[in-house]
Design an enzyme around this catalytic site. Structure first.
Site, PDB file in Angstrom:
ATOM      1  N   LEU A  66       0.832  -1.207   0.000  1.00  0.00           N
ATOM      2  CA  LEU A  66       0.000   0.000   0.000  1.00  0.00           C
ATOM      3  C   LEU A  66       0.866   1.257   0.000  1.00  0.00           C
ATOM      4  O   LEU A  66       2.053   1.187   0.330  1.00  0.00           O
ATOM      5  CB  LEU A  66      -0.919  -0.043   1.229  1.00  0.00           C
ATOM      6  CG  LEU A  66      -1.926  -1.216   1.198  1.00  0.00           C
ATOM      7  CD1 LEU A  66      -2.501  -1.492   2.586  1.00  0.00           C
ATOM      8  CD2 LEU A  66      -3.035  -0.932   0.199  1.00  0.00           C
ATOM      9  N   PRO A  67       0.275   2.415  -0.330  1.00  0.00           N
ATOM     10  CA  PRO A  67       1.103   3.624  -0.478  1.00  0.00           C
ATOM     11  C   PRO A  67       1.842   4.068   0.785  1.00  0.00           C
ATOM     12  O   PRO A  67       3.033   4.356   0.724  1.00  0.00           O
ATOM     13  CB  PRO A  67       0.098   4.688  -0.920  1.00  0.00           C
ATOM     14  CG  PRO A  67      -1.034   3.930  -1.547  1.00  0.00           C
ATOM     15  CD  PRO A  67      -1.118   2.639  -0.788  1.00  0.00           C
ATOM     16  N   THR A  95       6.399   0.576   2.009  1.00  0.00           N
ATOM     17  CA  THR A  95       7.402   1.393   2.706  1.00  0.00           C
ATOM     18  C   THR A  95       6.648   2.382   3.568  1.00  0.00           C
ATOM     19  O   THR A  95       5.951   3.252   3.031  1.00  0.00           O
ATOM     20  CB  THR A  95       8.285   2.162   1.703  1.00  0.00           C
ATOM     21  OG1 THR A  95       8.936   1.230   0.848  1.00  0.00           O
ATOM     22  CG2 THR A  95       9.331   2.996   2.430  1.00  0.00           C
ATOM     23  N   LYS A 170      15.317  -0.063   5.448  1.00  0.00           N
ATOM     24  CA  LYS A 170      14.909   0.507   4.158  1.00  0.00           C
ATOM     25  C   LYS A 170      15.168   2.025   4.114  1.00  0.00           C
ATOM     26  O   LYS A 170      15.744   2.538   3.158  1.00  0.00           O
ATOM     27  CB  LYS A 170      13.421   0.212   3.937  1.00  0.00           C
ATOM     28  CG  LYS A 170      12.725   1.004   2.877  1.00  0.00           C
ATOM     29  CD  LYS A 170      12.986   0.481   1.490  1.00  0.00           C
ATOM     30  CE  LYS A 170      12.380   1.409   0.439  1.00  0.00           C
ATOM     31  NZ  LYS A 170      12.652   0.986  -0.911  1.00  0.00           N
ATOM     32  N   LYS A 245       9.565  10.804  -0.660  1.00  0.00           N
ATOM     33  CA  LYS A 245       8.754  10.136   0.370  1.00  0.00           C
ATOM     34  C   LYS A 245       9.672   9.406   1.366  1.00  0.00           C
ATOM     35  O   LYS A 245       9.523   9.541   2.579  1.00  0.00           O
ATOM     36  CB  LYS A 245       7.804   9.123  -0.294  1.00  0.00           C
ATOM     37  CG  LYS A 245       7.067   8.249   0.711  1.00  0.00           C
ATOM     38  CD  LYS A 245       6.419   7.010   0.096  1.00  0.00           C
ATOM     39  CE  LYS A 245       6.067   6.010   1.208  1.00  0.00           C
ATOM     40  NZ  LYS A 245       5.470   4.776   0.749  1.00  0.00           N
TER      41      LYS A 245
HETATM   42  P1  NAD Z   1       0.774   2.431  -6.196  1.00  0.00           P
HETATM   43  O1  NAD Z   1       0.164   3.727  -5.809  1.00  0.00           O
HETATM   44  O2  NAD Z   1       1.060   2.130  -7.627  1.00  0.00           O
HETATM   45  O3  NAD Z   1      -0.119   1.219  -5.615  1.00  0.00           O
HETATM   46  C1  NAD Z   1      -0.798   1.244  -4.393  1.00  0.00           C
HETATM   47  C2  NAD Z   1      -2.124   0.540  -4.593  1.00  0.00           C
HETATM   48  O4  NAD Z   1      -2.803   0.453  -3.332  1.00  0.00           O
HETATM   49  C3  NAD Z   1      -3.077   1.293  -5.546  1.00  0.00           C
HETATM   50  O5  NAD Z   1      -3.454   0.438  -6.615  1.00  0.00           O
HETATM   51  C4  NAD Z   1      -4.264   1.674  -4.646  1.00  0.00           C
HETATM   52  O6  NAD Z   1      -5.507   1.645  -5.340  1.00  0.00           O
HETATM   53  C5  NAD Z   1      -4.191   0.595  -3.591  1.00  0.00           C
HETATM   54  N1  NAD Z   1      -4.864   0.945  -2.335  1.00  0.00           N
HETATM   55  C6  NAD Z   1      -4.759   2.088  -1.609  1.00  0.00           C
HETATM   56  N2  NAD Z   1      -5.544   2.004  -0.516  1.00  0.00           N
HETATM   57  C7  NAD Z   1      -6.160   0.792  -0.549  1.00  0.00           C
HETATM   58  C8  NAD Z   1      -7.078   0.125   0.289  1.00  0.00           C
HETATM   59  N3  NAD Z   1      -7.545   0.696   1.395  1.00  0.00           N
HETATM   60  N4  NAD Z   1      -7.498  -1.106  -0.071  1.00  0.00           N
HETATM   61  C9  NAD Z   1      -7.040  -1.698  -1.199  1.00  0.00           C
HETATM   62  N5  NAD Z   1      -6.154  -1.122  -2.042  1.00  0.00           N
HETATM   63  C10 NAD Z   1      -5.726   0.116  -1.726  1.00  0.00           C
HETATM   64  O7  NAD Z   1       2.122   2.333  -5.333  1.00  0.00           O
HETATM   65  P2  NAD Z   1       3.397   1.385  -5.634  1.00  0.00           P
HETATM   66  O8  NAD Z   1       4.357   2.104  -6.516  1.00  0.00           O
HETATM   67  O9  NAD Z   1       2.917   0.018  -5.996  1.00  0.00           O
HETATM   68  O10 NAD Z   1       4.072   1.373  -4.186  1.00  0.00           O
HETATM   69  C11 NAD Z   1       3.559   0.581  -3.119  1.00  0.00           C
HETATM   70  C12 NAD Z   1       4.521   0.669  -1.952  1.00  0.00           C
HETATM   71  O11 NAD Z   1       5.813   0.183  -2.364  1.00  0.00           O
HETATM   72  C13 NAD Z   1       4.748   2.104  -1.430  1.00  0.00           C
HETATM   73  O12 NAD Z   1       4.820   2.063  -0.036  1.00  0.00           O
HETATM   74  C14 NAD Z   1       6.080   2.495  -2.081  1.00  0.00           C
HETATM   75  O13 NAD Z   1       6.772   3.463  -1.306  1.00  0.00           O
HETATM   76  C15 NAD Z   1       6.811   1.162  -2.089  1.00  0.00           C
HETATM   77  N6  NAD Z   1       7.854   1.056  -3.112  1.00  0.00           N
HETATM   78  C16 NAD Z   1       7.612   1.465  -4.390  1.00  0.00           C
HETATM   79  C17 NAD Z   1       8.633   1.346  -5.345  1.00  0.00           C
HETATM   80  C18 NAD Z   1       8.402   1.780  -6.782  1.00  0.00           C
HETATM   81  O14 NAD Z   1       9.373   1.850  -7.534  1.00  0.00           O
HETATM   82  N7  NAD Z   1       7.157   2.047  -7.193  1.00  0.00           N
HETATM   83  C19 NAD Z   1       9.879   0.794  -4.994  1.00  0.00           C
HETATM   84  C20 NAD Z   1      10.084   0.343  -3.687  1.00  0.00           C
HETATM   85  C21 NAD Z   1       9.044   0.478  -2.752  1.00  0.00           C
END
Ligand code: NAD
Length: 292
Positions: A66-67, A95, A170, A245
């Site tokens: 999740l975000p 994260t 992390k 972030k």
């Molecule tokens: P994203 O925004 O693409 O995906 C998050 C998903 O969570 C969305 O599809 C959203 O609809 C869903 N969501 C939000 N609230 C919800 C709820 N209550 N119930 C169900 N679904 C819900 O984000 P991401 O890029 O996939 O990143 C996810 C996590 O991974 C974050 O914490 C980010 O910091 C971490 N991260 C991302 C990357 C990257 O390169 N994108 C790399 C390392 C870590």
């Protein structure tokens, strides 16, 4: 019997991770608030759930991606704790801030669940390719139970310590990355102003004491070193907004333990300025455009 895994959060990262769980033989029940994300997960072989409660009920393990901390706390305290089967293993791969991670761990333990915080290193390509690195916080038992599931989505699974230790590792890692990327950008920009050819400077620094991952694996200049987002006009890769972030989480964590992080603070301020200039969607190495 095939183990059933619920995955909540099927965005850029969770979508790819869900596909890898399916490819590794798990039955995967998936939920996201976004219809698009759900449809993609279904196409990748996941079973579509109608809600978080529907996804987690009867599952052997629950993976969340999740975000931010607020989403994680709301999902666990709202539905996961109420609907998950007794004995289900909980894995949060998002994260988030260390304090929230520890609070959710405590609440899980109070309800008898084993839990790990397991944030990842590696971006969207690594999530899709199953080559993430997981930094894991939790008890030895929870870590042992989590390892096969995390291994299905990654190439390395490392036990960082107790509750919240994955998040601590992390943000310390990404603080180091943000600071070394800015330092690398500064050095390249200044070398050019001093009349050095950037390739020559790379040839020297990459085999000298200024060498770092930011230089040799993720060079911020196009045409130098391996192919990186710099070679694609800084598209793709790791967005500057996500680096910001993580730096904000690092600053918050430092304040909570009275740690002095002048370089981390400077990196946060510079990425904030970069994001404010409308560049947050570009790869984090594009900050070289702001320096020099
Ligand atoms: P994203 O925004 O693409 O995906 C998050 C998903 O969570 C969305 O599809 C959203 O609809 C869903 N969501 C939000 N609230 C919800 C709820 N209550 N119930 C169900 N679904 C819900 O984000 P991401 O890029 O996939 O990143 C996810 C996590 O991974 C974050 O914490 C980010 O910091 C971490 N991260 C991302 C990357 C990257 O390169 N994108 C790399 C390392 C870590």
């Amino acid at each position: 019997m095939t183990a059933m895994i619920a995955i909540i959060g099927l965005g850029n990262m969770g979508g790819g991770m869900a596909g890898n769980l399916v490819r590794n033989g798990y039955a995967v029940r998936a939920f996201d608030l976004s219809e698009d994300a759900l449809a993609k997960a279904e196409a990748a072989g996941c079973l579509r759930a109608a809600s978080t409660a529907d996804a987690v009920s009867g599952a052997d393990a629950v993976v969340t991606m999740l975000p931010a901390g607020g989403h994680v706390e709301a999902v666990y305290t709202g539905d996961v704790f109420a609907a998950a089967a007794k004995g289900a293993l909980l894995l949060d791969c998002s994260t988030i801030d260390v304090a929230t991670a520890r609070r959710v761990h405590e609440a899980a333990a109070a309800r008898g669940f084993d839990m790990v915080d397991a944030p990842v290193s590696g971006g969207i390509a690594a999530a899709g390719g199953g080559t993430l690195t997981f930094m894991v916080g939790g008890s030895d038992t929870a870590f042992e139970r989590a390892t096969p599931i995390l291994s299905a989505m990654g190439k390395a699974v490392i036990h960082a310590g107790g509750a919240g230790a994955g998040q601590s590792a992390k943000i310390c890692n990404n603080m180091l990355l943000g600071a070394t990327m800015i330092a690398t950008c500064e050095a390249f920009a200044m070398a050019q102003k001093l009349g050095l050819d950037p390739q020559t400077f790379y040839d020297i620094a990459s085999v000298s004491s200024g060498n770092s991952w930011s230089m040799t694996s993720y060079c911020p200049l196009p045409g130098i070193g391996p192919t990186t987002p710099a070679d694609n006009d800084y598209q793709g890769g790791f967005a500057a907004a996500l680096m910001l972030k993580d730096l904000k989480l690092a600053v918050q964590a430092a304040q909570s333990v009275d740690a002095s992080i002048p370089m981390g603070n400077a990196a946060e301020a510079l990425y904030q300025a970069f994001a404010n200039s409308g560049q947050g969607g570009r790869d984090f190495s594009a900050i070289i455009k702001m320096l020099g």
